[in-house]
Design a protein around this motif. Structure first.
Motif, short mmCIF file in Angstrom:
data_model
loop_
_atom_site.label_atom_id
_atom_site.label_comp_id
_atom_site.label_asym_id
_atom_site.label_seq_id
_atom_site.Cartn_x
_atom_site.Cartn_y
_atom_site.Cartn_z
N ASN A 438 0.84 -1.19 0.00
CA ASN A 438 0.00 0.00 0.00
C ASN A 438 0.89 1.25 0.00
O ASN A 438 2.11 1.15 -0.17
N ASP A 439 0.27 2.41 0.17
CA ASP A 439 1.00 3.67 0.12
C ASP A 439 1.34 4.20 1.50
O ASP A 439 1.53 5.41 1.69
N ALA A 440 1.40 3.33 2.51
CA ALA A 440 1.76 3.78 3.85
C ALA A 440 3.19 4.31 3.85
O ALA A 440 4.06 3.82 3.11
N SER A 441 3.45 5.31 4.70
CA SER A 441 4.79 5.92 4.74
C SER A 441 5.79 5.06 5.48
O SER A 441 6.99 5.25 5.33
N SER A 442 5.32 4.13 6.32
CA SER A 442 6.21 3.27 7.09
C SER A 442 5.58 1.89 7.21
O SER A 442 4.38 1.71 6.97
N VAL A 443 6.40 0.91 7.58
CA VAL A 443 5.92 -0.44 7.84
C VAL A 443 6.34 -0.83 9.26
O VAL A 443 7.26 -0.23 9.84
N TYR A 444 5.66 -1.82 9.81
CA TYR A 444 5.97 -2.31 11.15
C TYR A 444 6.36 -3.78 11.06
O TYR A 444 5.62 -4.61 10.54
N LYS A 445 7.56 -4.09 11.55
CA LYS A 445 8.08 -5.45 11.53
C LYS A 445 8.20 -5.97 12.96
O LYS A 445 8.42 -5.21 13.91
N LYS A 446 8.06 -7.29 13.12
CA LYS A 446 8.10 -7.92 14.43
C LYS A 446 9.47 -8.57 14.68
O LYS A 446 9.99 -9.30 13.83
N LEU A 447 10.05 -8.29 15.84
CA LEU A 447 11.24 -8.96 16.32
C LEU A 447 10.85 -9.88 17.47
O LEU A 447 10.11 -9.48 18.36
N GLN A 448 11.33 -11.11 17.45
CA GLN A 448 11.06 -12.03 18.55
C GLN A 448 12.15 -11.87 19.60
O GLN A 448 13.34 -12.06 19.32
N ILE A 449 11.76 -11.50 20.81
CA ILE A 449 12.71 -11.22 21.88
C ILE A 449 12.63 -12.31 22.95
O ILE A 449 11.54 -12.66 23.43
N PHE A 450 13.81 -12.85 23.33
CA PHE A 450 13.91 -13.85 24.40
C PHE A 450 14.68 -13.22 25.54
O PHE A 450 15.84 -12.81 25.38
#
Length: 815
Positions: A438-450
């Motif tokens: 889409n035309d969103a200005s940013s994306v959100y990515k997931k990091l798995q934290i232990f």
């Protein structure tokens, strides 16, 4: 009335927040089991209004007695209400007598902090009640009604009789059904309320629940009129008919030439200043000064930083850029003013997040409207103390990779994507990015934290990746630029879009024009190849790679990336910086808390936060840990001799008269606003006056304005005679700020500072005879006898407007 006594630890002097006990209706004697609701009245002696919005003000009962119990120890003002300086308010308390003996109830006006702690801002008063045995008295058969109308002060009637102005608590109302009438400026709200014994009923004025009232009178025609009266009335109506006919003809004539008349009237209003016209239309004056549109409302959300598990409220600054007052969440916002509203979010997932919220408001014509805004925030995880920062893009194996830097502030190791980060260590994590959908200005990515033995949790990370960046790395440079321009033209004001558009334009302009060279641009935010041959797009990491800005504290480098020192004054330094959380540029003020007591500094900051005006530098956020610092809006500055000047202290004086007039007029309008709020500045030095777009001055330094009360700076040339010698010239007041505004005006025009004795002041005409028109303003403002100065700053504004209206050319910037 019971016996009262004052606490020996009293408040003295002029304070921004203060109060004084006036009266109460507590009984001097009660019996076990007797209960009731009683009032204690306090008077606002401070320089700013009490409220339950930005600052939460109320009255607290300090008692832990087994004799009398208090149902609720703290009674706050109704939400949105204001009690201005010089006004009083009745605070209701419900008490019950438990055992015989003497009970001392201690009351004081307090300020409630977000932590739940309170700080007294008034002297404490002790009310003594004796509980005796014997025949139990009957409970109080009356209640109270609390009426509020936000910041408005509207007349209130109880059962048809005047009761006072909002905010208002009406005590001793007999049990039963009563009618409350709140009279708005154009409408009336009528409410029926049932009062129970010992109860507190609350009513809030709402324009939506009010009705427009049209008064009618009884007919002049009488049923049993005599013939003489009928003759008089018949002739009267004949004459009235003739008058109506002539009036109709006149109206038709006026309609024909109305277009020309309106044009002439508009032209005359543009030429004549308000001081010459018979009456001044405030809406027209605001429109011409600020070039406002009929209906413009600016919603500016402030990014939030929270921790998991705590209550989260995001701030939205609402600015009325229109010509008429608007109402947002029952808060009236006048033209040119702004208010802070809060929007609560229920999300508790750790990481970077955003959500859309709809805000309803009523425009100047009474129409219901709404605006959808995007709120951005970061939630720090509870399981591990970590911080994160997007650092750069790399192009690897045909894929765009985002590099995120993680720092472990926990005492135990943390793992993410097979990378172990020891306590206190920083490491980089790679996140593969796909083509945006889409035309969103940013994306959100997931990091798995232990984190240790705890369950792993996902951490959301914001990446400024969009279709424009994707097209750039696909070497489709023209399409990339078109995408960025399309986003801006559609009204999207995302700073990420603006930033990367400028970067790509700059890089492409520097390139030789071929696709190959365009993809191998060196330096800046887009690098080319690293040691492994990967194409790299590096976003500047000012936190670690930028040279340190002198004076910026290391303890704030995890929160801000400083870029320059833009000003300094008697209480601290002002830096240009970007938030790590969202990269928004702000002005960051670092306060030296060793100069003034911390409690005094905080009082000044609280008063400053409540000020919302186009000529006041707005506070976005402040904190005392790890040091005192304030986030402020970043002024644009002005250009002088090919350099950016932020404060008047950095200006090379003298400057052209039109520039000096524009700056001084804006300064005077800001002073007029704070005077109407009951606030005085007392230290309007050039270093605390900043320049924004169009030479619009922004007043700051309210935290340093307490210095003249504690110790007068010996080298401060703006201090008025009454500040140096109050025994001879009287106490400081509104006219002190007027003196300092005149001193600034003279400084801008001539480069001269005033003589504190008033005997050797050099007027602008000494340097140029044509400057004589400014002498009268400066002489009047700098007069040693404050009684000879302007009575109000508005009089000075009128004289400035008259001079400005005589000048035909406008000023765009300082040369």
């Amino acid at each position: 009335m019971p016996a009262c006594s004052a606490d020996p630890d009293t408040f003295s002097g002029i304070t921004f927040l203060g109060g004084k006990y006036l009266s109460d209706d507590f009984p001097g004697r009660m019996y076990p089991g007797q209960s009731g609701q009683y009032m204690v009245e306090f008077y606002n002696t401070g320089m700013t209004a009490w409220e339950n919005d930005v600052e939460k003000i109320g009255v607290e009962c300090f008692t832990d007695s087994s004799i009398i119990s208090v149902e609720q120890n703290i009674q706050l003002l109704p939400k949105g209400s204001r009690v201005h300086s010089g006004k009083s308010y009745h605070f209701p308390f419900s008490i019950t007598a438990l055992n015989t003996g003497r009970a001392d109830l201690v009351f004081a006006v307090v300020q409630l902090h977000p932590s739940g702690k309170t700080m007294a801002i008034s002297d404490k008063v002790t009310i003594t009640i004796q509980v005796t045995s014997g025949t139990q008295g009957t409970d109080k058969k009356t209640g109270s009604i609390q009426v509020s109308a936000g910041p408005l002060h509207l007349p209130v009637k109880l059962d048809g009789k005047p009761a006072g102005l909002t905010p208002l608590t009406i005590p001793e109302v007999s049990a039963g059904v009563h009618t409350i009438i709140i009279e708005g400026k154009e409408d009336v709200m009528e409410e029926t309320v049932v009062v129970d014994p010992g109860s507190l009923s609350s009513i809030t004025y709402s324009p939506e629940r009010s009705v427009i009232v049209i008064e009618t009178r009884e007919s002049l025609l009488l049923d049993d009129s005599n013939p003489i009266l009928k003759l008089i009335l018949s002739n009267f109506f004949v004459l009235l008919g003739l008058l109506f006919a002539f009036t109709t003809a006149a109206v038709i004539s006026v309609v024909i030439i109305s277009g020309k008349m309106k044009k002439i009237k508009f032209t005359v209003s543009q030429v004549l200043p308000c001081s010459i016209k018979n009456s001044c239309d405030p809406d027209f004056a605001i429109e011409t000064r600020r070039k406002l549109q009929p209906d413009e409302v600016l919603f500016e959300p402030v990014a939030g930083l929270f921790s998991q598990g705590e209550k989260k409220s995001l701030k939205v600054q609402v600015t009325n850029l229109g010509k008429k007052a608007i109402v947002v969440q029952n808060v009236r916002i006048n033209p040119g003013n702004c208010k802070i509203i809060l929007r609560e979010i229920m999300d508790d997932d750790p990481g970077d997040n955003e959500t859309d919220h709809e805000i309803a408001y009523t425009d100047g014509d009474g129409r219901e409207k709404s605006k959808v805004i995007r709120l951005q925030y970061r939630i720090k995880p509870r399981a591990a103390d970590i911080s994160w920062l997007f650092k750069r893009f790399i192009f690897k194996n045909g894929k765009t990779i985002a590099i995120v830097k993680l720092k472990n502030n926990s005492p135990l190791p943390v793992n993410s994507d097979s990378i172990t980060i020891s306590p206190g260590e920083e490491k980089e994590v790679e996140l593969e990015l796909e083509e945006p959908v889409n035309d969103a200005s940013s994306v959100y990515k997931k990091l798995q934290i232990f984190a240790g033995s705890l369950d792993p949790f996902p951490l959301s990370v914001k990446i400024p990746y969009n279709m424009g960046i994707f097209l750039y790395f696909s070497k489709e440079y023209t399409r990339s630029l078109e995408w960025f321009n399309q986003q801006l033209n559609s009204g999207i004001a995302d700073p990420t879009i603006k930033k990367y558009l400028k970067l790509i334009e700059k890089k492409l302009n520097l390139s030789s024009g071929s696709h190959k060279s365009a993809s191998l641009i060196q330096g800046g935010d887009f690098a080319v190849t690293d040691e492994k041959g990967y194409q790299v797009a590096d976003v500047k990491d000012r936190m670690s790679s930028s040279p340190a800005v002198p004076g910026f504290p290391d303890s704030l480098l995890d929160l801000y990336r400083p870029s320059a020192l833009i000003a300094s004054d008697r209480l601290g330094l002002m830096f240009r910086a970007a938030r790590v959380a969202d990269s928004e540029e702000i002005a960051l003020r670092i306060i030296d808390s060793g100069i003034l007591p911390p409690s005094q500094v905080e009082l000044q900051i609280h008063a400053w936060r409540a000020l919302k005006h186009a000529n006041i530098l707005q506070i976005k956020f402040w904190e005392r840990d790890p040091i005192y610092f304030i986030e402020l809006e970043l002024p644009s500055g002005a250009i002088q001799s090919k350099r950016t000047v932020f404060s008047l202290a950095d200006l090379k004086v003298p400057i052209p008269p039109r520039a000096a007039l524009r700056i001084t007029r804006g300064l005077a309008e800001g002073i007029d606003y704070i005077h109407r709020q009951g606030v005085r500045h007392y230290l309007l030095e050039p270093s605390v006056i900043f320049l924004d777009q169009g030479l619009n001055p922004k007043i700051s330094g309210f935290d340093a304005s307490a210095l003249p009360h504690s110790r007068l700076p010996p080298d401060c040339w703006v201090t008025a005679p009454e500040q140096r010698n109050p025994e001879k010239y009287g106490n400081p007041g509104k006219k002190t700020d007027i003196y300092q505004a005149g001193a600034i005006f003279n400084y801008l025009l001539s480069g001269q500072v005033p003589d504190c004795t008033g005997e050797n002041n050099i007027m602008p005409s000494h340097f140029r005879p044509s400057y004589a028109i400014y002498d009268i303003i400066i002489q009047k403002t700098l007069h040693v006898d404050k009684n000879e100065r302007y009575g109000e700053i508005t009089e000075m504004i009128q004289d400035l407007e008259m001079i400005i209206s005589s000048l035909t050319k406008d000023v765009k910037y300082v040369r």
